[in-house]
Write a protein that holds these residues in place. Structure first.
Motif, PDB file in Angstrom:
ATOM      1  N   ARG A 186       0.919  -1.289   0.086  1.00 40.29           N
ATOM      2  CA  ARG A 186       0.095  -0.046   0.149  1.00 40.29           C
ATOM      3  C   ARG A 186       0.848   1.179   0.039  1.00 40.29           C
ATOM      4  N   ILE A 187       2.121   1.297  -0.789  1.00 43.27           N
ATOM      5  CA  ILE A 187       2.653   2.394  -0.916  1.00 43.27           C
ATOM      6  C   ILE A 187       2.344   3.207  -2.202  1.00 43.27           C
ATOM      7  N   ALA A 188       1.794   4.470  -1.958  1.00 41.58           N
ATOM      8  CA  ALA A 188       1.141   5.149  -2.941  1.00 41.58           C
ATOM      9  C   ALA A 188       1.803   6.215  -3.613  1.00 41.58           C
ATOM     10  N   SER A 189       3.306   6.344  -3.100  1.00 45.49           N
ATOM     11  CA  SER A 189       4.145   7.641  -3.585  1.00 45.49           C
ATOM     12  C   SER A 189       4.270   7.331  -4.944  1.00 45.49           C
ATOM     13  N   LEU A 190       4.255   8.487  -5.702  1.00 48.30           N
ATOM     14  CA  LEU A 190       4.487   8.622  -7.115  1.00 48.30           C
ATOM     15  C   LEU A 190       5.954   8.479  -7.355  1.00 48.30           C
ATOM     16  N   TRP A 191       6.752   8.941  -6.296  1.00 46.53           N
ATOM     17  CA  TRP A 191       7.984   8.971  -6.330  1.00 46.53           C
ATOM     18  C   TRP A 191       8.871   7.743  -6.452  1.00 46.53           C
ATOM     19  N   LEU A 192       7.955   6.802  -6.002  1.00 48.89           N
ATOM     20  CA  LEU A 192       8.438   5.477  -6.302  1.00 48.89           C
ATOM     21  C   LEU A 192       7.890   4.740  -7.326  1.00 48.89           C
ATOM     22  N   ASN A 193       6.368   4.708  -7.426  1.00 48.24           N
ATOM     23  CA  ASN A 193       5.610   4.089  -8.561  1.00 48.24           C
ATOM     24  C   ASN A 193       5.998   4.167  -9.779  1.00 48.24           C
ATOM     25  N   VAL A 194       6.093   5.876 -10.017  1.00 45.34           N
ATOM     26  CA  VAL A 194       6.453   6.009 -11.500  1.00 45.34           C
ATOM     27  C   VAL A 194       7.832   5.607 -11.939  1.00 45.34           C
ATOM     28  N   PRO A 195       8.957   5.893 -11.187  1.00 48.97           N
ATOM     29  CA  PRO A 195      10.129   5.513 -11.696  1.00 48.97           C
ATOM     30  C   PRO A 195      10.200   3.956 -11.901  1.00 48.97           C
ATOM     31  N   LEU A 196       9.499   3.167 -10.791  1.00 52.47           N
ATOM     32  CA  LEU A 196       9.774   1.710 -11.102  1.00 52.47           C
ATOM     33  C   LEU A 196       8.750   1.462 -12.281  1.00 52.47           C
ATOM     34  N   GLY A 197       7.733   1.918 -12.499  1.00 54.48           N
ATOM     35  CA  GLY A 197       7.041   1.569 -13.753  1.00 54.48           C
ATOM     36  C   GLY A 197       7.819   1.819 -15.015  1.00 54.48           C
ATOM     37  N   LEU A 198       8.694   2.976 -15.081  1.00 57.96           N
ATOM     38  CA  LEU A 198       9.473   3.718 -16.175  1.00 57.96           C
ATOM     39  C   LEU A 198      10.656   2.604 -16.248  1.00 57.96           C
ATOM     40  N   ALA A 199      11.112   2.121 -14.922  1.00 63.86           N
ATOM     41  CA  ALA A 199      12.204   1.072 -15.221  1.00 63.86           C
ATOM     42  C   ALA A 199      11.803  -0.018 -15.669  1.00 63.86           C
ATOM     43  N   ILE A 200      10.481  -0.590 -15.331  1.00 63.83           N
ATOM     44  CA  ILE A 200       9.977  -2.047 -15.922  1.00 63.83           C
ATOM     45  C   ILE A 200       9.855  -1.761 -17.480  1.00 63.83           C
ATOM     46  N   TRP A 201       9.315  -0.616 -17.875  1.00 60.44           N
ATOM     47  CA  TRP A 201       9.217  -0.359 -19.487  1.00 60.44           C
ATOM     48  C   TRP A 201      10.735  -0.461 -20.193  1.00 60.44           C
ATOM     49  N   ILE A 202      11.597   0.501 -19.471  1.00 64.12           N
ATOM     50  CA  ILE A 202      12.835   0.356 -20.159  1.00 64.12           C
ATOM     51  C   ILE A 202      13.523  -1.213 -20.400  1.00 64.12           C
ATOM     52  N   ALA A 203      13.332  -2.068 -19.229  1.00 61.49           N
ATOM     53  CA  ALA A 203      13.932  -3.486 -18.927  1.00 61.49           C
ATOM     54  C   ALA A 203      13.563  -4.337 -20.049  1.00 61.49           C
ATOM     55  N   VAL A 204      11.933  -4.039 -20.296  1.00 60.05           N
ATOM     56  CA  VAL A 204      10.927  -5.038 -21.033  1.00 60.05           C
ATOM     57  C   VAL A 204      11.697  -4.580 -22.577  1.00 60.05           C
ATOM     58  N   HIS A 205      11.933  -3.213 -22.840  1.00 55.75           N
ATOM     59  CA  HIS A 205      12.128  -2.683 -24.123  1.00 55.75           C
ATOM     60  C   HIS A 205      13.565  -3.355 -24.550  1.00 55.75           C
ATOM     61  N   ALA A 206      14.402  -3.322 -23.582  1.00 51.98           N
ATOM     62  CA  ALA A 206      15.869  -3.645 -23.807  1.00 51.98           C
ATOM     63  C   ALA A 206      16.115  -5.293 -23.916  1.00 51.98           C
TER      64      ALA A 206
END
Length: 440
Positions: A219-239
């Motif tokens: 239940r950690i709703a911080s955008l400062w954590l969730n948005v970078p984590l989501g972006l990192a997932i996209w980059i890793a899947v793309h790579a």
């Protein structure tokens, strides 16, 4: 509860939805309808631009490379629209799939059989039609998946233009169908159109997805954590070599879809957090991103992908080459026959009874509408024919042709029942008003 010595009540196929689910479906489709109108406008703009005296500037814009070479992020603007912007589209689709599994048509195993089988048949039959029509073509095999997906936004925009009012049951069926075959399309893209996989990047993506899941459950709703984590997932899947839109579906499915969650509870502190939370993270993200996805991401992809040059021999080849004809036939014939046949046979084998409010001709009309394929079909076209620009142009033309014919036929079939649909929609609205008055 039904006594053990009595048979269970027969399933009512396409029955009227419950009030809360009707409201959810209406809210989702309202945004999709507006987005679909923008989609049509931007697709036309792309088509006009690609056939104007400035068509070279269209190619220049599409091919302009932006981004660092690190992690293979030096992409053309066309690739950014397909890989990054469409990830938001599939993220919303992943969230809607999760809702369907938890509270929608797919939450009841008996009720889920019909739309799931219809969606699967609506993917298998178009593939069969494509392979039959394109048989013998040297490069036919690469495009077999192009006519498998329904574009819900485009389909609803067609309905909005002609003023149609589908009953909630048919709208929910159309939405559920589109969600299921979007998932099928993502699986096809990940499996069939991935040439080489970077195992290390894929492992990193898997770890990040698990981390995102844990963050959601905590239940950690911080955008400062969730948005970078989501972006990192996209980059890793793309790579990793898998198409980056898969990351969108993964994130959508990992988002917490319920307000009350028993995992990682921490006594009174967690209870207080639950009391403050009126919407789940998945709902909040969906209502935040859906307008962005439908109003910006998909239209930008449309203008980047719909630019089919119809000069020279292209127009003649469009009606003579078997690739565009196979795609158009797959969308128009394959989708309508597959979806209707799947629904009809499922109802017969499960002994489901069609709702008293509808007729099988209504299901046939909606089945024809599922042949409107655009966003995902264009995306798969670019993946299938990326090394043959002439054939890619024809494939896109086949998508546009099949979608146009499907839309016109669906409009004719649906308009015959327009007055009856208006009566059903009015009855549903009256029911909602009565419930609201009783609560007051």
């Amino acid at each position: 509860m039904t006594p053990p010595d009595q048979p269970s009540a027969p399933l009512r196929a396409f029955a009227r939805l419950k009030r809360l689910e009707r409201r959810h479906v209406a809210a989702v489709l309202r945004t999709e309808t507006v987005g679909g109108a923008l989609l049509i406008v931007f697709a036309i703009l792309g088509l006009l631009w690609a056939n104007s005296p400035w068509r070279h500037s269209y190619d220049t814009v599409r091919d302009t490379v932006v981004g660092p070479h690190l992690w293979h992020l030096d992409l053309s603007l066309a690739s950014w629209s397909a890989d990054f912007l469409l990830a938001f589209f599939f993220l919303v689709a992943g969230i809607e799939l999760k809702h369907e599994l938890q509270a929608g048509e797919l939450s009841n195993a008996r009720a889920a059989v019909l739309p799931v089988v219809s969606a699967l048949c609506g993917m298998v039959v178009p593939i069969a039609v494509y392979l039959m029509v394109s048989a013998g073509h040297a490069e036919a095999g690469d495009g077999w998946a192009v006519p498998t997906a329904t574009d819900i936004a485009f389909a609803l925009a067609v309905l909005a233009v002609v003023g149609q009012n589908l009953p909630s049951a048919l709208r929910a069926f159309l939405l559920t169908l589109a969600v299921v075959d979007d998932l099928g399309a993502i699986i096809i893209i990940a499996v069939a159109y991935t040439a080489k996989i970077d195992v290390a990047a894929l492992a990193i993506a898997a770890v990040l997805i698990v981390a995102f899941y844990v963050v959601q459950r905590m239940r950690i709703a911080s955008l400062w954590l969730n948005v970078p984590l989501g972006l990192a997932i996209w980059i890793a899947v793309h790579a990793s070599g898998i198409h980056a839109t898969v990351a969108g579906v993964a994130i959508g499915l990992m988002l917490r879809g319920r307000v009350h969650d028993d995992a990682y509870t921490d006594g009174a502190q967690d209870d207080a957090a639950q009391d403050e939370e009126s919407q789940s993270p998945a709902e909040r993200v969906q209502w935040l991103l859906q307008p962005f996805s439908a109003g910006f991401c998909v239209p930008v992809f449309a203008i980047m992908s719909a630019g089919v040059y119809i000069g020279g021999d292209t127009l003649g080849n469009l009606v003579s080459d078997r690739i565009p004809l196979a795609i158009a036939a797959g969308l128009f014939v394959g989708k309508s026959v597959g979806v209707f046949g799947g629904a009809y046979l499922t109802a017969r084998f499960t002994r489901a009874e069609l709702s008293d409010e509808l007729r099988w001709r209504d299901i046939a009309a909606v089945s024809a509408l599922t042949g409107v394929g655009f966003t995902v079909s264009l995306l798969i076209s670019e993946l299938a024919f990326t090394d043959n620009l002439a054939l890619l142009n024809l494939a896109k033309g086949g998508v546009l042709l099949g979608s146009l014919v499907s839309a016109l036929v669906a409009v004719v079939l649906l308009r015959r029942r327009d007055r009856f649909y208006d009566q059903l929609c009015t009855a549903e609205e009256s029911e909602d008003v009565e419930v609201a008055l009783r609560r007051e």
